[in-house]
Design an enzyme around this catalytic site. Structure first.
Site, PDB file in Angstrom:
ATOM      1  N   ASP A 187      -1.893  -2.254  -9.560  1.00 30.74           N
ATOM      2  CA  ASP A 187      -3.344  -2.152  -9.616  1.00 30.74           C
ATOM      3  C   ASP A 187      -3.699  -0.719  -9.969  1.00 30.74           C
ATOM      4  O   ASP A 187      -3.358   0.221  -9.234  1.00 30.74           O
ATOM      5  CB  ASP A 187      -3.962  -2.543  -8.273  1.00 30.74           C
ATOM      6  CG  ASP A 187      -3.823  -4.023  -7.992  1.00 30.74           C
ATOM      7  OD1 ASP A 187      -3.554  -4.787  -8.941  1.00 30.74           O
ATOM      8  OD2 ASP A 187      -3.981  -4.433  -6.828  1.00 30.74           O
ATOM      9  N   ARG A 211      -5.186  -5.006 -13.463  1.00 29.37           N
ATOM     10  CA  ARG A 211      -3.975  -5.603 -12.905  1.00 29.37           C
ATOM     11  C   ARG A 211      -2.938  -5.692 -14.026  1.00 29.37           C
ATOM     12  O   ARG A 211      -3.146  -6.372 -15.023  1.00 29.37           O
ATOM     13  CB  ARG A 211      -4.270  -6.983 -12.329  1.00 29.37           C
ATOM     14  CG  ARG A 211      -3.055  -7.879 -12.096  1.00 29.37           C
ATOM     15  CD  ARG A 211      -1.983  -7.293 -11.161  1.00 29.37           C
ATOM     16  NE  ARG A 211      -2.459  -7.018  -9.834  1.00 29.37           N
ATOM     17  CZ  ARG A 211      -2.468  -7.912  -8.839  1.00 29.37           C
ATOM     18  NH1 ARG A 211      -2.054  -9.138  -9.054  1.00 29.37           N
ATOM     19  NH2 ARG A 211      -2.886  -7.553  -7.642  1.00 29.37           N
ATOM     20  N   ASN A 228       1.811  -4.496  -5.961  1.00 26.20           N
ATOM     21  CA  ASN A 228       1.968  -5.804  -5.326  1.00 26.20           C
ATOM     22  C   ASN A 228       3.353  -6.366  -5.616  1.00 26.20           C
ATOM     23  O   ASN A 228       3.716  -6.558  -6.782  1.00 26.20           O
ATOM     24  CB  ASN A 228       0.902  -6.762  -5.850  1.00 26.20           C
ATOM     25  CG  ASN A 228      -0.499  -6.276  -5.539  1.00 26.20           C
ATOM     26  OD1 ASN A 228      -1.057  -6.612  -4.517  1.00 26.20           O
ATOM     27  ND2 ASN A 228      -1.061  -5.467  -6.431  1.00 26.20           N
ATOM     28  N   LYS A 263       0.842  -1.197   0.000  1.00 28.16           N
ATOM     29  CA  LYS A 263       0.000   0.000   0.000  1.00 28.16           C
ATOM     30  C   LYS A 263       0.883   1.255   0.000  1.00 28.16           C
ATOM     31  O   LYS A 263       0.720   2.167  -0.810  1.00 28.16           O
ATOM     32  CB  LYS A 263      -0.914   0.008   1.222  1.00 28.16           C
ATOM     33  CG  LYS A 263      -1.739  -1.250   1.434  1.00 28.16           C
ATOM     34  CD  LYS A 263      -2.733  -1.481   0.340  1.00 28.16           C
ATOM     35  CE  LYS A 263      -3.747  -2.561   0.717  1.00 28.16           C
ATOM     36  NZ  LYS A 263      -3.162  -3.882   0.981  1.00 28.16           N
ATOM     37  N   ARG A 273     -14.983  -3.679  -4.056  1.00 27.59           N
ATOM     38  CA  ARG A 273     -13.720  -4.385  -3.857  1.00 27.59           C
ATOM     39  C   ARG A 273     -13.569  -5.493  -4.891  1.00 27.59           C
ATOM     40  O   ARG A 273     -14.530  -6.188  -5.219  1.00 27.59           O
ATOM     41  CB  ARG A 273     -13.664  -4.971  -2.442  1.00 27.59           C
ATOM     42  CG  ARG A 273     -13.605  -3.919  -1.359  1.00 27.59           C
ATOM     43  CD  ARG A 273     -13.931  -4.481   0.004  1.00 27.59           C
ATOM     44  NE  ARG A 273     -15.321  -4.924   0.067  1.00 27.59           N
ATOM     45  CZ  ARG A 273     -15.889  -5.416   1.164  1.00 27.59           C
ATOM     46  NH1 ARG A 273     -15.179  -5.540   2.269  1.00 27.59           N
ATOM     47  NH2 ARG A 273     -17.158  -5.791   1.154  1.00 27.59           N
ATOM     48  N   LYS A 298      -7.756   1.411   4.071  1.00 22.82           N
ATOM     49  CA  LYS A 298      -7.076   0.151   3.794  1.00 22.82           C
ATOM     50  C   LYS A 298      -6.072  -0.170   4.897  1.00 22.82           C
ATOM     51  O   LYS A 298      -5.205   0.666   5.206  1.00 22.82           O
ATOM     52  CB  LYS A 298      -6.303   0.232   2.473  1.00 22.82           C
ATOM     53  CG  LYS A 298      -7.126   0.525   1.248  1.00 22.82           C
ATOM     54  CD  LYS A 298      -6.214   0.614   0.029  1.00 22.82           C
ATOM     55  CE  LYS A 298      -6.987   0.864  -1.249  1.00 22.82           C
ATOM     56  NZ  LYS A 298      -6.079   0.911  -2.428  1.00 22.82           N
ATOM     57  N   GLU A 351      -2.428   0.325  -5.756  1.00 21.69           N
ATOM     58  CA  GLU A 351      -1.511  -0.525  -4.995  1.00 21.69           C
ATOM     59  C   GLU A 351      -0.411  -1.022  -5.923  1.00 21.69           C
ATOM     60  O   GLU A 351      -0.580  -1.047  -7.141  1.00 21.69           O
ATOM     61  CB  GLU A 351      -2.229  -1.734  -4.373  1.00 21.69           C
ATOM     62  CG  GLU A 351      -3.270  -1.394  -3.335  1.00 21.69           C
ATOM     63  CD  GLU A 351      -3.913  -2.628  -2.724  1.00 21.69           C
ATOM     64  OE1 GLU A 351      -3.359  -3.738  -2.886  1.00 21.69           O
ATOM     65  OE2 GLU A 351      -4.971  -2.488  -2.099  1.00 21.69           O
ATOM     66  N   ARG A 382     -10.446  -6.463 -13.679  1.00 22.38           N
ATOM     67  CA  ARG A 382     -11.233  -7.136 -12.648  1.00 22.38           C
ATOM     68  C   ARG A 382     -12.432  -6.251 -12.288  1.00 22.38           C
ATOM     69  O   ARG A 382     -12.252  -5.101 -11.878  1.00 22.38           O
ATOM     70  CB  ARG A 382     -10.372  -7.406 -11.419  1.00 22.38           C
ATOM     71  CG  ARG A 382      -9.092  -8.185 -11.748  1.00 22.38           C
ATOM     72  CD  ARG A 382      -8.214  -8.412 -10.548  1.00 22.38           C
ATOM     73  NE  ARG A 382      -7.713  -7.162  -9.983  1.00 22.38           N
ATOM     74  CZ  ARG A 382      -6.849  -7.094  -8.975  1.00 22.38           C
ATOM     75  NH1 ARG A 382      -6.400  -8.215  -8.413  1.00 22.38           N
ATOM     76  NH2 ARG A 382      -6.425  -5.925  -8.513  1.00 22.38           N
TER      77      ARG A 382
END
Length: 314
Positions: free
Chosen positions: A272, A210, A282, A125, A232, A160, A280, A224
């Protein structure tokens, strides 16, 4: 091609759904090229007598059996591997933190990716704050008055936890909510410090994108869409996946963050993106290869193993 001993540091095997798992696809491709593939349960890495050790075992990797033992697992010196690939899922808890300390001790002995120090320093994050021009209005705090003021100023925010995944602990808070302080107090009581981020309404209809990146460059992407009535998106929720088209702005984001990712030893990463903004980054075990393969007719695991072979011999 030289036959390599490749160790994959993973969650316990019973947690992995092979047909949906990015790690499995990479391991399968490497196994089919003739490399020795070793399963390393992240819980079984330890230090002793000046060495970093783990209980490991060679496995066959195929769609019929998943991970099939080729030998009994035994304790091995991890410095004897040609490459280690960290693919343990979050949460980034104390166990994960100590795992990075252990694997970092192998520096100069065996290539490890993503770099353990890079993973440790790049909270998934918090790391977006390195790219302020590409992120929505964001506040990180453990203090109710600070977060309340941010909600009042911004109007609509997403809260978050900093160390979770899959939408766990994420909540939405609006300026007009009568119980703002109660909501803030509850999430802070559970998580200590949180990120508050301006809500991006595009998530509701267009979802998020993504983007997988390899060595700082675009590898592939998919979209997504969250389930009805939710904002979410994750593998744990009943949304849907779609083919993705990368916009000019998104390409600029990818080009902008790539050099920093390489510098920090973050070679395989998932961005993301929502509404042309980074939400974000990852770095622990980004997923998406099976999904992108499906929508784009790709076999991204081929490019991944090409890179692993080069990385191991660098």
């Amino acid at each position: 091609m030289t036959k390599l001993r490749l160790g994959f540091v993973l969650d316990p095997p019973e947690k992995i759904k092979c047909l949906e798992d990015t790690s499995f696809y990479i391991m399968k491709e490497a196994f089919e090229r003739g490399h020795d593939i070793f399963y390393i349960d992240s819980r079984h890495v330890y230090a002793q007598a000046g060495k970093i050790m783990a209980e490991t075992g060679r496995v066959e990797v195929n769609f019929s059996d998943g991970f099939k033992k080729k030998e009994n697992f035994h304790n091995s010196d991890l410095s004897r591997f040609d490459l280690l690939f960290i693919r343990k899922d979050p949460p980034f808890d104390m166990h994960y933190l100590y795992l990075t300390y252990l694997l970092e001790k192998l520096k100069g002995q065996v290539p490890v990716l993503n770099d353990p120090a890079g993973i440790r320093d790049a909270n998934e994050k918090f790391y977006i704050l390195n790219f302020p021009e590409w992120i929505p209005a964001t506040c990180v705090s453990s203090h109710v008055p600070v977060l309340r003021a941010f909600v009042d100023e911004t109007g609509d925010v997403v809260l978050k936890p900093l160390n979770e995944r899959g939408g766990i602990g994420i909540a939405r808070l609006r300026r007009e909510d009568a119980d703002k302080d109660k909501g803030l107090q509850e999430i802070l009581a559970q998580y200590g410090t949180v990120m508050a981020q301006k809500f991006i309404p595009e998530i509701l209809d267009l979802g998020d994108t993504r983007v997988l990146m390899l060595n700082g460059e675009f590898l592939g992407a998919y979209t997504r869409i969250p389930p009805a009535g939710d904002f979410r998106v994750s593998v744990f929720r009943d949304g849907r996946y779609e083919k993705s088209t990368i916009s000019d702005r998104e390409r600029k984001i990818i080009e902008s963050v790539g050099p920093r990712l390489r510098k920090d030893g973050l070679y395989f990463v998932g961005l993301d993106l929502i509404g042309g903004m980074i939400s974000e980054i990852n770095v622990t075990s980004p997923a998406g290869i099976p999904e992108i393969n499906h929508f784009a007719g790709e076999r991204l695991e081929v490019k991944m193993v090409d890179f692993l072979e080069q990385f191991a011999l660098y």
